[in-house]
Design a protein around this motif. Structure first.
Motif, PDB file in Angstrom:
ATOM      1  N   LEU A  66      16.447 -22.240 -25.249  1.00 29.07           N
ATOM      2  CA  LEU A  66      16.947 -20.867 -25.170  1.00 29.07           C
ATOM      3  C   LEU A  66      17.214 -20.282 -26.558  1.00 29.07           C
ATOM      4  CD1 LEU A  66      19.383 -21.082 -22.120  1.00 29.07           C
ATOM      5  CD2 LEU A  66      17.096 -20.058 -22.222  1.00 29.07           C
ATOM      6  N   ILE A  67      17.759 -21.076 -27.455  1.00 31.29           N
ATOM      7  CA  ILE A  67      18.010 -20.601 -28.821  1.00 31.29           C
ATOM      8  C   ILE A  67      16.691 -20.307 -29.530  1.00 31.29           C
ATOM      9  CG2 ILE A  67      18.856 -21.322 -31.086  1.00 31.29           C
ATOM     10  CD1 ILE A  67      21.165 -22.719 -29.622  1.00 31.29           C
ATOM     11  N   CYS A  68      15.692 -21.157 -29.344  1.00 28.59           N
ATOM     12  CA  CYS A  68      14.378 -20.917 -29.959  1.00 28.59           C
ATOM     13  C   CYS A  68      13.736 -19.643 -29.420  1.00 28.59           C
ATOM     14  CB  CYS A  68      13.462 -22.117 -29.729  1.00 28.59           C
ATOM     15  SG  CYS A  68      13.915 -23.548 -30.713  1.00 28.59           S
ATOM     16  N   ILE A  69      13.858 -19.411 -28.134  1.00 26.79           N
ATOM     17  CA  ILE A  69      13.319 -18.192 -27.534  1.00 26.79           C
ATOM     18  C   ILE A  69      14.043 -16.967 -28.083  1.00 26.79           C
ATOM     19  CG2 ILE A  69      13.139 -16.897 -25.372  1.00 26.79           C
ATOM     20  CD1 ILE A  69      12.575 -19.585 -23.976  1.00 26.79           C
ATOM     21  N   ALA A  70      15.365 -17.043 -28.210  1.00 27.03           N
ATOM     22  CA  ALA A  70      16.133 -15.915 -28.742  1.00 27.03           C
ATOM     23  C   ALA A  70      15.756 -15.639 -30.204  1.00 27.03           C
ATOM     24  CB  ALA A  70      17.628 -16.199 -28.628  1.00 27.03           C
ATOM     25  N   LEU A  71      15.613 -16.683 -31.008  1.00 22.97           N
ATOM     26  CA  LEU A  71      15.216 -16.491 -32.411  1.00 22.97           C
ATOM     27  C   LEU A  71      13.807 -15.921 -32.521  1.00 22.97           C
ATOM     28  CD1 LEU A  71      16.693 -19.683 -34.109  1.00 22.97           C
ATOM     29  CD2 LEU A  71      17.465 -17.313 -34.356  1.00 22.97           C
ATOM     30  N   ALA A  72      12.903 -16.379 -31.677  1.00 20.15           N
ATOM     31  CA  ALA A  72      11.540 -15.845 -31.688  1.00 20.15           C
ATOM     32  C   ALA A  72      11.538 -14.364 -31.297  1.00 20.15           C
ATOM     33  CB  ALA A  72      10.657 -16.655 -30.746  1.00 20.15           C
ATOM     34  N   ALA A  73      12.375 -14.008 -30.326  1.00 23.73           N
ATOM     35  CA  ALA A  73      12.468 -12.602 -29.912  1.00 23.73           C
ATOM     36  C   ALA A  73      13.028 -11.742 -31.044  1.00 23.73           C
ATOM     37  CB  ALA A  73      13.336 -12.477 -28.671  1.00 23.73           C
ATOM     38  N   LEU A  74      14.055 -12.229 -31.725  1.00 25.07           N
ATOM     39  CA  LEU A  74      14.619 -11.476 -32.853  1.00 25.07           C
ATOM     40  C   LEU A  74      13.602 -11.317 -33.980  1.00 25.07           C
ATOM     41  CD1 LEU A  74      18.256 -12.888 -33.079  1.00 25.07           C
ATOM     42  CD2 LEU A  74      17.561 -10.576 -32.440  1.00 25.07           C
ATOM     43  N   PHE A  75      12.881 -12.375 -34.266  1.00 24.76           N
ATOM     44  CA  PHE A  75      11.851 -12.306 -35.306  1.00 24.76           C
ATOM     45  C   PHE A  75      10.755 -11.319 -34.912  1.00 24.76           C
ATOM     46  CE2 PHE A  75       7.921 -13.864 -37.280  1.00 24.76           C
ATOM     47  CZ  PHE A  75       8.290 -13.753 -38.613  1.00 24.76           C
ATOM     48  N   GLY A  76      10.366 -11.330 -33.643  1.00 22.29           N
ATOM     49  CA  GLY A  76       9.356 -10.389 -33.154  1.00 22.29           C
ATOM     50  C   GLY A  76       9.828  -8.947 -33.270  1.00 22.29           C
ATOM     51  N   LEU A  77      11.087  -8.690 -32.937  1.00 20.89           N
ATOM     52  CA  LEU A  77      11.635  -7.338 -33.058  1.00 20.89           C
ATOM     53  C   LEU A  77      11.693  -6.886 -34.518  1.00 20.89           C
ATOM     54  CD1 LEU A  77      14.520  -7.392 -30.443  1.00 20.89           C
ATOM     55  CD2 LEU A  77      12.418  -6.045 -30.354  1.00 20.89           C
ATOM     56  N   LEU A  78      12.052  -7.801 -35.392  1.00 19.28           N
ATOM     57  CA  LEU A  78      12.083  -7.483 -36.818  1.00 19.28           C
ATOM     58  C   LEU A  78      10.693  -7.128 -37.325  1.00 19.28           C
ATOM     59  CD1 LEU A  78      13.615  -7.471 -39.573  1.00 19.28           C
ATOM     60  CD2 LEU A  78      12.930  -9.857 -39.766  1.00 19.28           C
ATOM     61  N   LEU A  79       9.715  -7.925 -36.958  1.00 15.54           N
ATOM     62  CA  LEU A  79       8.341  -7.654 -37.369  1.00 15.54           C
ATOM     63  C   LEU A  79       7.854  -6.327 -36.807  1.00 15.54           C
ATOM     64  CD1 LEU A  79       7.037  -9.917 -39.028  1.00 15.54           C
ATOM     65  CD2 LEU A  79       5.529 -10.301 -37.105  1.00 15.54           C
ATOM     66  N   TRP A  80       8.133  -6.073 -35.553  1.00 10.45           N
ATOM     67  CA  TRP A  80       7.722  -4.823 -34.910  1.00 10.45           C
ATOM     68  C   TRP A  80       8.355  -3.623 -35.625  1.00 10.45           C
ATOM     69  CZ3 TRP A  80      10.871  -1.455 -31.928  1.00 10.45           C
ATOM     70  CH2 TRP A  80      10.178  -0.433 -31.289  1.00 10.45           C
TER      71      TRP A  80
END
Length: 69
Positions: free
Chosen positions: A9-23
Motif C-alpha cells: 500500500l505504501i509503494c502504491i501511494a508513493l507511485a501515485a504521488l510520483f505520477g501526480l508530480l510528473l503529470w
C-alpha cells in the motif's frame, strides 16, 4: 501475503504521488510555466529564458546629450 500489505500500500501511494508530480510538471511545461525565479546568478541550470526579463541598458549623460542634438 497479509504481512506485505502495508508495504504494498505504501509503494502504491508513493507511485501515485510520483505520477501526480510528473503529470503536474508536464502540464505546467505545456502551459509555458517555469520554475525560474529570474535570478540567473544563482541558477544551477544556467537558464537562458530569464535574460529576456532584464531591463534595457540605461543611457549615460553623454549618450543622452548626443541624442538630443
Amino acid at each position: 501475503m497479509l504481512q506485505y500489505l502495508p508495504t504494498i500500500l505504501i509503494c502504491i501511494a508513493l507511485a501515485a504521488l510520483f505520477g501526480l508530480l510528473l503529470w503536474s510538471l508536464i502540464r505546467d511545461k505545456k502551459k509555458g510555466k517555469s520554475s525560474c525565479g529570474g535570478c540567473c546568478s544563482s541558477c544551477a541550470m544556467g537558464c537562458h529564458d530569464c535574460h529576456e526579463l532584464k531591463t534595457p541598458p540605461t543611457l549615460t549623460k553623454d549618450q543622452v546629450s548626443q541624442d538630443n542634438i
